[in-house]
Structure formats: structure tokens, C-alpha cells
Design an enzyme around this catalytic site. Structure first.
Site, PDB file in Angstrom:
ATOM      1  N   LYS A 127     -24.063 -41.122  38.790  1.00  0.00           N
ATOM      2  CA  LYS A 127     -23.335 -40.494  37.679  1.00  0.00           C
ATOM      3  C   LYS A 127     -24.131 -39.405  36.995  1.00  0.00           C
ATOM      4  O   LYS A 127     -23.560 -38.555  36.304  1.00  0.00           O
ATOM      5  CB  LYS A 127     -22.912 -41.557  36.657  1.00  0.00           C
ATOM      6  N   LYS A 174     -15.958 -44.768  48.196  1.00  0.00           N
ATOM      7  CA  LYS A 174     -15.219 -45.799  47.472  1.00  0.00           C
ATOM      8  C   LYS A 174     -14.119 -45.173  46.616  1.00  0.00           C
ATOM      9  O   LYS A 174     -14.336 -44.111  46.029  1.00  0.00           O
ATOM     10  CB  LYS A 174     -16.234 -46.522  46.573  1.00  0.00           C
ATOM     11  N   LYS A 203     -12.265 -43.574  40.048  1.00  0.00           N
ATOM     12  CA  LYS A 203     -11.636 -42.666  39.085  1.00  0.00           C
ATOM     13  C   LYS A 203     -12.387 -41.344  39.016  1.00  0.00           C
ATOM     14  O   LYS A 203     -11.801 -40.292  38.801  1.00  0.00           O
ATOM     15  CB  LYS A 203     -11.656 -43.318  37.690  1.00  0.00           C
TER      16      LYS A 203
END
Ligand code: AMP
Ligand code: TRP
Length: 335
Positions: A120, A199, A202
Site C-alpha cells: 500500500k 487478488k 477494492k
């Protein structure tokens, strides 16, 4: 091991109100939450983790709206607030308080090894220290309720190991306050995105929203990546690397799963037909969920009330644990 007064095992899990609720969330997590609610064998806590969602850039008005939308979706999926404790994380401020206390028994080195942090933070100019602390807040969520079972997808196992280490370190230093939680993995630990590259997530824009209208749902499912070596129907497929088969395995009845495997490997069924069968199973399961969601969406005030009741129940336990922690750590005036 039990943690509640009822003698039942205590279960805690959380989901972020960021982005649309997708089939990876449903098959990997929420469907099993709903099954646990229906079984009623355990003392269940499910949390919409809004304070986790602020660790990356976001819009405040949008967040408020997503919290309510996700809560509505969860209830529609069977996470019935009458039979479990469903609440919003920031409504129980003890989560944030405990996270700060636990940050002081968590080494920086452990946090810098977290895969999710690396992913992230990659390529960002601004990396909030909250993103680095994210797993400490997650440990606080779980330990605050002395939960021993945490249903999650595979991506969260590393965070859970950290929560276990945190409990152990705290107890070693300050005395036995916390229990060590264990992950409970669902059968669908890793649903791949529609692009088949990573994967379903969102943040990757490769999702199939669970509550898309049936037409949109089908057109996205129809375009989903399968076995790349299977170019024609006459090429035998390999179900073990196919995301559609992975979904059949959790959603379809046993005889259908066997048939899917044999018809794919013997090139008797093409990918579009296979997706059609999967879509029918999805659709059957989703009809009552969509109806419930529509009814709830018509009465948002009722959803807010249910979340308020959930927060009150959660707060009672959270406050008790925080008092124990403060006493063990020697914090406050003692008054
Ligand atoms: P998140 O959307 O990251 O808050 O995830 C909520 C829950 O859904 C967690 O338990 C995740 O492990 C699970 N989850 C998210 N994406 C997937 C996926 N693609 N496959 C399986 N489980 C998932
Ligand atoms: N980090 C989890 C995720 O992204 C969400 C989460 C926050 C959670 N706190 C939790 C999951 C506590 C389980 C238990 O999926």
C-alpha cells in the site's frame, strides 16, 4: 478457550468501508460470518473498521456514506445484529486508545515487514504513519474483546501473527491480560480479480461488486479471466488454476463441483457455459439478499440505530479491558 461470560468462544472480524463490497469479500469472509451467525455457537463481534480506512487518501463525506452502505450490505448478507454484535469501529473509541498502548510493545521492525504495508505504501509520495501502524490498530480491535478466533482471508494471516505476538509481549511485560487469537480461514481464502492478475481487491479495480444488478453482474462475470491456455472449448482446461472453478467450489453443490471439474478437464464444457452455471448459483443465493438490502436501504435510520446498539454492547466489554490495561500499565491517576 472461551473469553465471554457465556462460555462460548469469542469471534472478532472486521471489514473496511472502502470501495464497493465485492465477491472476494463475500466468499472469503462475510459468507462465513453469516454462517456463524446462523449457527449461534459462538459469541460474535463484527466491525466496520472505518478508522483503518483513513490510513490512505479518502473523502470524508464519501466515507460516511460507505460506512452505512457496507453495514447495510452486511446485514443483508445475514450478519444479523440481533444475533451478533455489529458495530462501527470509531463509535468505540477504546480501539484507538488501546492501539496507542499496544504501539509501545510493538517493534518497528515487525511493522516494516508487513506485506500489506509494503504494497500500500509503494509509489506514494505521502505515506501516513497511520498506515505503518495499521496492524497495531487491528491487534487492538481483536485483543480489546479477548477474541480467540478471527475469520479472515489469507492476506490477513500475517497481521494476525503480529496480534498474537503483541498479546504475548504485553502479557510478558505487564501480566496476563490478553488471549492469543487464531485465524479461521474460509474455503475461499483468495479469490482472484476479474483480470486474473492479482487478488480481487477494492484498491486494484478488478472487482465484481456483489450487489451489482444481475445484468451487470453477468456481463462482468462473463468477461472474467480463466485458464489462459484454454483458448477454445476443445482445449482441456485446468480447474486448479481457474478462478471460476475456485468460486464453484464454495458456491455450488457437491455434484455440480464434480461435474464442472470433469467437464472442464475433458473439454466438454466451455468457459462461458461454466460461468453461466456459476452465475445461476450466485443469482439464486443473491435473490433474498438483494430483497433484504432494498428493504434496509429504505430505512437508513433503522440501520443507524442497530449500529448504535451494537456499539453500546461492544463498549461495555471494551471499557472493562481498557481498565485492566491501564491498571496493568500503571497509567492514569488511579482515581
Ligand atoms: P477488506 O476488503 O480488505 O477489508 O477485506 C475484508 C475481508 O475480506 C478480509 O477478511 C479479507 O481477507 C477478505 N478478502 C478480501 N479480498 C479477498 C479476496 N480476493 N479473496 C478472499 N478473501 C478476501
Ligand atoms: N485488516 C483487515 C482487512 O483489511 C480488516 C480488519 C481490521 C480486521 N481489524 C480487523 C480483520 C480485526 C479481522 C480482525 O481485511
Amino acid at each position: 478457550m472461551t473469553s465471554g461470560t457465556s462460555g462460548k468462544s469469542r469471534v472478532f472480524s472486521g471489514i473496511q468501508p472502502s470501495g464497493e463490497f465485492h465477491i472476494g469479500n463475500y466468499l472469503g469472509a462475510v459468507r462465513t460470518w453469516a454462517q456463524q451467525v446462523a449457527d449461534a455457537h459462538e459469541d460474535l463481534f463484527f466491525c466496520v473498521v472505518d478508522a483503518h480506512a483513513i490510513t490512505v487518501d479518502y473523502d470524508p463525506a464519501d466515507l460516511r456514506q460507505r460506512i452505512l452502505a457496507l453495514s447495510t450490505d452486511l446485514i443483508a448478507c445475514g450478519v444479523d445484529p440481533e444475533r451478533c454484535t455489529l458495530f462501527v469501529q470509531a463509535d468505540v473509541r477504546e480501539h484507538m486508545e488501546l492501539a496507542w498502548y499496544l504501539a509501545n510493545v510493538t517493534p518497528m521492525g515487525d511493522l516494516s515487514r508487513m506485506t500489506q504495508f509494503k504494497e500500500k505504501s509503494e509509489g506514494r509520495d505521502f505515506i501516513a504513519s497511520g498506515l505503518f501502524q495499521y496492524p497495531v490498530l487491528m491487534a487492538a480491535d481483536i485483543l480489546l474483546y479477548k477474541a480467540t478466533i478471527v475469520p479472515v482471508g489469507e492476506d490477513q494471516v500475517q497481521h494476525l501473527e503480529l496480534a498474537r505476538d503483541t498479546a504475548r509481549r504485553f502479557n510478558h511485560r505487564f501480566g496476563p491480560v490478553f488471549l492469543e487469537p487464531q485465524p479461521r480461514l474460509s474455503k475461499a481464502t483468495r479469490i482472484m480479480g476479474l483480470d486474473g492478475q492479482s487478488k480481487m481487491s477494492k484498491s486494484k479495480g478488478n472487482t465484481l461488486p456483489l450487489f451489482d444488478p444481475p445484468d451487470a453482474f453477468w456481463s462482468k462475470l462473463r468477461s472474467a479471466f480463466t485458464d489462459p491456455k484454454r483458448l477454445r472449448k476443445s482445449d482441456p482446461g485446468n480447474p486448479d488454476i481457474c478462478n471460476i472453478y475456485a468460486m464453484h467450489q464454495v458456491l455450488s453443490p457437491a455434484d455440480e463441483i464434480t461435474r464442472t471439474f470433469s467437464e472442464c478437464t475433458s473439454a466438454q464444457r466451455g468457459c462461458v457455459d461454466c460461468k453461466k452455471v456459476l452465475f445461476e448459483h450466485f443469482d439464486r443465493e443473491l435473490i433474498p439478499l438483494r430483497q433484504k438490502r432494498e428493504a434496509l436501504a429504505a430505512n437508513p435510520q433503522r440501520v443507524r440505530e442497530l449500529l448504535g446498539d451494537g456499539a453500546s454492547k461492544a463498549r461495555r466489554i471494551a471499557q472493562k479491558t481498557i481498565q485492566e490495561v491501564r491498571d496493568a500499565m500503571g497509567l492514569g491517576s488511579g482515581g
